[in-house]
Design a protein around this motif. Sequence first.
Motif, PDB file in Angstrom:
ATOM      1  N   TYR A  62       0.233  -4.376  -1.628  1.00 53.87           N
ATOM      2  CA  TYR A  62       1.531  -3.710  -1.716  1.00 53.87           C
ATOM      3  C   TYR A  62       2.648  -4.654  -2.158  1.00 53.87           C
ATOM      4  O   TYR A  62       3.591  -4.238  -2.827  1.00 53.87           O
ATOM      5  N   THR A  63       2.554  -5.920  -1.821  1.00 51.27           N
ATOM      6  CA  THR A  63       3.530  -6.900  -2.294  1.00 51.27           C
ATOM      7  C   THR A  63       3.446  -7.041  -3.812  1.00 51.27           C
ATOM      8  O   THR A  63       4.469  -7.070  -4.498  1.00 51.27           O
ATOM      9  N   LEU A  64       2.219  -7.104  -4.313  1.00 47.22           N
ATOM     10  CA  LEU A  64       2.042  -7.210  -5.758  1.00 47.22           C
ATOM     11  C   LEU A  64       2.453  -5.917  -6.459  1.00 47.22           C
ATOM     12  O   LEU A  64       3.040  -5.955  -7.549  1.00 47.22           O
ATOM     13  N   LEU A  65       2.175  -4.787  -5.840  1.00 45.50           N
ATOM     14  CA  LEU A  65       2.580  -3.510  -6.417  1.00 45.50           C
ATOM     15  C   LEU A  65       4.105  -3.411  -6.483  1.00 45.50           C
ATOM     16  O   LEU A  65       4.664  -2.943  -7.478  1.00 45.50           O
ATOM     17  N   ALA A  66       4.777  -3.886  -5.448  1.00 45.18           N
ATOM     18  CA  ALA A  66       6.243  -3.914  -5.463  1.00 45.18           C
ATOM     19  C   ALA A  66       6.747  -4.803  -6.597  1.00 45.18           C
ATOM     20  O   ALA A  66       7.725  -4.468  -7.268  1.00 45.18           O
ATOM     21  N   GLU A  74      12.214  -0.729 -11.804  1.00 44.12           N
ATOM     22  CA  GLU A  74      12.240   0.369 -10.837  1.00 44.12           C
ATOM     23  C   GLU A  74      12.465  -0.222  -9.443  1.00 44.12           C
ATOM     24  O   GLU A  74      11.566  -0.269  -8.607  1.00 44.12           O
ATOM     25  N   VAL A  75      13.701  -0.650  -9.214  1.00 39.62           N
ATOM     26  CA  VAL A  75      14.037  -1.400  -8.007  1.00 39.62           C
ATOM     27  C   VAL A  75      13.848  -0.588  -6.743  1.00 39.62           C
ATOM     28  O   VAL A  75      13.333  -1.096  -5.734  1.00 39.62           O
ATOM     29  N   GLN A  76      14.240   0.683  -6.736  1.00 38.46           N
ATOM     30  CA  GLN A  76      14.093   1.499  -5.538  1.00 38.46           C
ATOM     31  C   GLN A  76      12.619   1.678  -5.166  1.00 38.46           C
ATOM     32  O   GLN A  76      12.246   1.583  -4.007  1.00 38.46           O
ATOM     33  N   LYS A  77      11.787   1.916  -6.163  1.00 41.41           N
ATOM     34  CA  LYS A  77      10.346   2.069  -5.912  1.00 41.41           C
ATOM     35  C   LYS A  77       9.762   0.746  -5.385  1.00 41.41           C
ATOM     36  O   LYS A  77       8.924   0.749  -4.495  1.00 41.41           O
ATOM     37  N   ALA A  78      10.228  -0.369  -5.946  1.00 44.95           N
ATOM     38  CA  ALA A  78       9.781  -1.687  -5.473  1.00 44.95           C
ATOM     39  C   ALA A  78      10.167  -1.879  -4.018  1.00 44.95           C
ATOM     40  O   ALA A  78       9.367  -2.341  -3.204  1.00 44.95           O
ATOM     41  N   ALA A  79      11.386  -1.476  -3.662  1.00 45.35           N
ATOM     42  CA  ALA A  79      11.848  -1.623  -2.278  1.00 45.35           C
ATOM     43  C   ALA A  79      11.043  -0.736  -1.333  1.00 45.35           C
ATOM     44  O   ALA A  79      10.787  -1.111  -0.186  1.00 45.35           O
ATOM     45  N   ASP A  80      10.625   0.421  -1.806  1.00 46.82           N
ATOM     46  CA  ASP A  80       9.824   1.320  -0.973  1.00 46.82           C
ATOM     47  C   ASP A  80       8.474   0.701  -0.606  1.00 46.82           C
ATOM     48  O   ASP A  80       7.968   0.907   0.473  1.00 46.82           O
ATOM     49  N   TYR A  81       7.920  -0.062  -1.541  1.00 49.96           N
ATOM     50  CA  TYR A  81       6.635  -0.706  -1.268  1.00 49.96           C
ATOM     51  C   TYR A  81       6.838  -1.986  -0.487  1.00 49.96           C
ATOM     52  O   TYR A  81       6.043  -2.432   0.240  1.00 49.96           O
TER      53      TYR A  81
END
Length: 81
Positions: A62-66, A74-81
């Motif tokens: 999940y860190t790598l996916l973020a 896609e900062v918001q999506k990164a923050a969600d992960y």
Amino acid sequence: MPFYKKQFTLHPDQPKIQVESLLSQAAYYLYINQQADSGNLALEALKPYRSSLNDTINKSYYTLLAQVFYQKGEVQKAADY
């Protein structure tokens, strides 16, 4: 990088080695080469192993996916992960 690709192909009977190899490939593409799409491909290859991942491996995934989403803007999506 060739080392990790070789590890993946040489150990089809050892999913732990394959998972660690794919995570290393994803990290290489994301952090060293700044190639979000290539990193994401390595993470996509992890999907068949997802049910057998432990908490530490899941955290790395999940860190790598973020990081993929962050590099794509896609900062918001990164923050969600």
